[in-house]
Enzyme design. Structure first.
Site, mmCIF file in Angstrom:
data_model
loop_
_atom_site.group_PDB
_atom_site.id
_atom_site.type_symbol
_atom_site.label_atom_id
_atom_site.label_comp_id
_atom_site.label_asym_id
_atom_site.label_seq_id
_atom_site.Cartn_x
_atom_site.Cartn_y
_atom_site.Cartn_z
ATOM 1 N N SER A 263 98.958 5.303 57.803
ATOM 2 C CA SER A 263 99.050 4.010 57.132
ATOM 3 C C SER A 263 99.657 3.012 58.102
ATOM 4 O O SER A 263 100.520 3.364 58.914
ATOM 5 C CB SER A 263 99.937 4.160 55.888
ATOM 6 N N LYS B 38 102.299 8.790 56.331
ATOM 7 C CA LYS B 38 101.052 9.050 55.613
ATOM 8 C C LYS B 38 100.006 9.792 56.437
ATOM 9 O O LYS B 38 99.847 9.576 57.627
ATOM 10 C CB LYS B 38 100.442 7.725 55.147
ATOM 11 N N ASN C 102 48.080 -2.207 54.724
ATOM 12 C CA ASN C 102 48.532 -1.628 53.455
ATOM 13 C C ASN C 102 48.433 -0.106 53.448
ATOM 14 O O ASN C 102 49.358 0.582 53.019
ATOM 15 C CB ASN C 102 47.744 -2.226 52.291
ATOM 16 N N GLU D 226 87.327 10.265 51.615
ATOM 17 C CA GLU D 226 87.207 9.105 50.717
ATOM 18 C C GLU D 226 85.963 8.287 51.049
ATOM 19 O O GLU D 226 85.288 7.760 50.161
ATOM 20 C CB GLU D 226 88.449 8.220 50.831
ATOM 21 N N THR E 237 88.638 24.182 34.478
ATOM 22 C CA THR E 237 87.690 23.446 33.646
ATOM 23 C C THR E 237 88.525 22.361 32.979
ATOM 24 O O THR E 237 89.708 22.592 32.679
ATOM 25 C CB THR E 237 87.013 24.326 32.575
ATOM 26 N N HIS E 238 87.936 21.192 32.813
ATOM 27 C CA HIS E 238 88.683 20.022 32.312
ATOM 28 C C HIS E 238 89.873 19.711 33.218
ATOM 29 O O HIS E 238 90.862 19.134 32.768
ATOM 30 C CB HIS E 238 89.191 20.242 30.878
ATOM 31 N N GLN F 264 57.433 -4.402 51.234
ATOM 32 C CA GLN F 264 57.971 -4.360 52.591
ATOM 33 C C GLN F 264 59.465 -4.038 52.593
ATOM 34 O O GLN F 264 59.987 -3.479 53.549
ATOM 35 C CB GLN F 264 57.714 -5.706 53.274
ATOM 36 N N SER G 44 59.419 -7.836 59.150
ATOM 37 C CA SER G 44 60.167 -6.603 58.866
ATOM 38 C C SER G 44 60.519 -5.880 60.161
ATOM 39 O O SER G 44 60.968 -4.726 60.138
ATOM 40 C CB SER G 44 59.337 -5.690 57.960
#
Ligand code: ARG
Length: 464
Positions: free
Chosen positions: A283, A289, A116, A296, A161-162, A328, A26
């Protein structure tokens, strides 16, 4: 004989096969724990001296050895010569280096200890240790939001809302909502993580030790709040890691929602905000663009953090009690989620610090959607009309506006308004129009002007 100093019961070890050596190791990711490993070892060694299991000279040699190992790793990082994949992990590499430096004293360090309880401790120390950094990152984002709110927060905008126009609010009222959501995420991380400030050290491999270890003293020396109560659970459980990653997943989720909101606001259709050029990209094909890629990616990286949580929970779900090597893998997910969320918080702070709300663009459509309809209904309530009745009256008035193509309640003449309810007086126009409405909210925590100013003041005091 095996090359691994702890594998004397076997005739050969995983170092015999390079794939097995790499597979079981590890080191790639757990070397990040070296400071916590050394911190834990020092506390353990001091406790061993205090209970008479090692001498003061042994302790001095261990302290010197670990001190110089820490400086060497500080200096050389991944290139430290002590990182040897055949030694499996950070714990064994440091112990082997210590034995090289301190001889028999180094060989005594692991008395009453197992990897451990050692790794369970290291990971808890690491998570507790990063909390202040995490808090700092949350606060940087919150500060950026507060600065933005101070500048643009008094602009009037629609709430949704919505995703349909609802009631008018201040830009700052919505920014305060994000501040609150980030605060909940910060507190969740802090509370869930600090709950695990209990020391697994002294639990050994599974059953504890027949040696007179003073677990309380070691825990106190590490600044922990007490002991993990059961040696089997302390070494077998990764609930602390799961809580930590869950808190990170909730943070990522909150950041993702915010990013989605601002991606929408940055669209031509909304144009509520302008993002700084540094945080958009062009872009390769479409010359015009300006894409909100950073937002994002904040939204997108949330998927990876959820992945860490699900991966960790899935690793844990089938494990019998007692340590299993599956555990681990836990650190991969903890570190990935942490690094990703840190990046997202930092990026979010920069974006928030450089974004402007476009008052003119927001104003241009503010009269659409009857944002003041609820305000009119509440006006009628102040005139003694039962709310359900006032709701109906305003519904009819909205219909009337639509039929006449007026689009706004305040364009109705007083006679038209009074035709629906004679309780309406000419003061009604003070309750209409988004700008009037945001000044009228009076409930604590409202998203209008008074609520915004009160919350902004509280945030400024909190972050100063
Ligand atoms: N690197 C290991 C881990 O992270 C250390 C524990 C190994 N313990 C053992 N009994 N083989 O879990």
């Amino acid at each position: 004989m095996s090359h691994k100093p702890w594998e004397h019961a076997k005739t050969s070890g995983s170092e015999a096969d390079p794939l097995a050596a790499r597979f079981v190791s590890s080191l790639d990711y757990d070397r990040r724990l070296y400071k916590h490993d050394i911190q834990g070892s020092l506390a353990h060694a001091r406790m061993l001296r205090d209970v008479g299991l090692i001498t003061a000279e042994d302790l001095a040699a261990i302290e010197r050895g670990l001190g110089s190992i820490e400086s060497e790793i500080d200096e050389h990082g991944d290139d430290w010569s002590g990182w040897r994949v055949e030694l499996e992990d950070v714990h064994m590499c440091i112990e082997a280096a210590l034995i090289e430096k301190a001889g028999d004293a180094g060989r005594k360090l692991h008395t009453g200890r197992s990897r451990n309880d050692q790794v369970a401790l290291d990971l808890r120390l690491w998570m507790l240790g990063v909390l202040p950094e995490l808090t700092g990152r949350f606060e940087a984002l919150q500060r950026a939001m507060v600065a933005l709110a101070e500048r643009d927060g008094r602009f009037v905008m629609p709430s949704y809302t919505h995703l349909q126009r609802a009631q008018p609010i201040c830009v700052g009222g919505e920014l305060m909502a994000w501040l609150e959501a980030f605060e909940a995420a910060r507190l969740r991380a802090e509370r869930l993580t600090s709950f695990w400030s209990r020391s697994p050290l002294g639990s050994g491999a599974v059953a504890g030790s027949s040696l007179p270890l003073d677990r309380d003293a070691a825990a106190a020396a590490l600044g922990l709040d007490g002991l993990a109560a059961n040696s089997i659970d302390a070494t077998a459980s990764r609930d602390a890691a799961a809580d930590f990653v869950y808190a990170l997943a909730m943070t990522a989720m909150t950041l993702s929602r915010w990013a989605e909101q601002w991606i929408t606001y940055a669209s031509t259709e909304f144009s509520f905000i302008t993002l700084d050029d540094a945080y958009t990209t062009g872009s390769s094909m479409m010359p015009q663009k300006q894409n909100p890629d950073m937002l994002e990616l904040i939204r997108g990286k949330c998927g990876g953090v959820y992945g860490s949580l699900v991966a960790l929970l899935t690793t844990l779900k089938g494990l019998p009690i007692g340590y299993n090597r599956d555990l681990q893998e836990d650190k991969r997910h903890v570190f990935y989620a942490y690094d990703s969320v840190c990046d997202c918080l930092d990026m979010a702070a920069k974006i928030a610090g450089a974004t402007r709300f476009n008052e003119d663009k927001i104003k241009a459509t503010l009269d659409r959607g009857y944002l003041d309809a609820t305000s009119l209904a509440e006006y009628l309530v102040t005139r003694g009309v039962p709310f359900r009745t006032s709701h109906q009256i305003v519904g009819r008035l909205v219909q009337l506006c639509e039929q006449r193509g007026l689009g706004e309640l305040r364009k109705l003449a007083l006679d038209d308004l009074r035709a629906q309810s004679d309780r309406i007086g000419d003061d009604v126009y003070d309750w209409l129009g988004a700008e009037n409405v945001v000044k009228r909210y009076q409930t604590t925590g409202n998203a209008g002007l008074s609520g915004f100013e009160q919350q902004l003041g509280a945030w400024k005091a909190r972050l100063s």
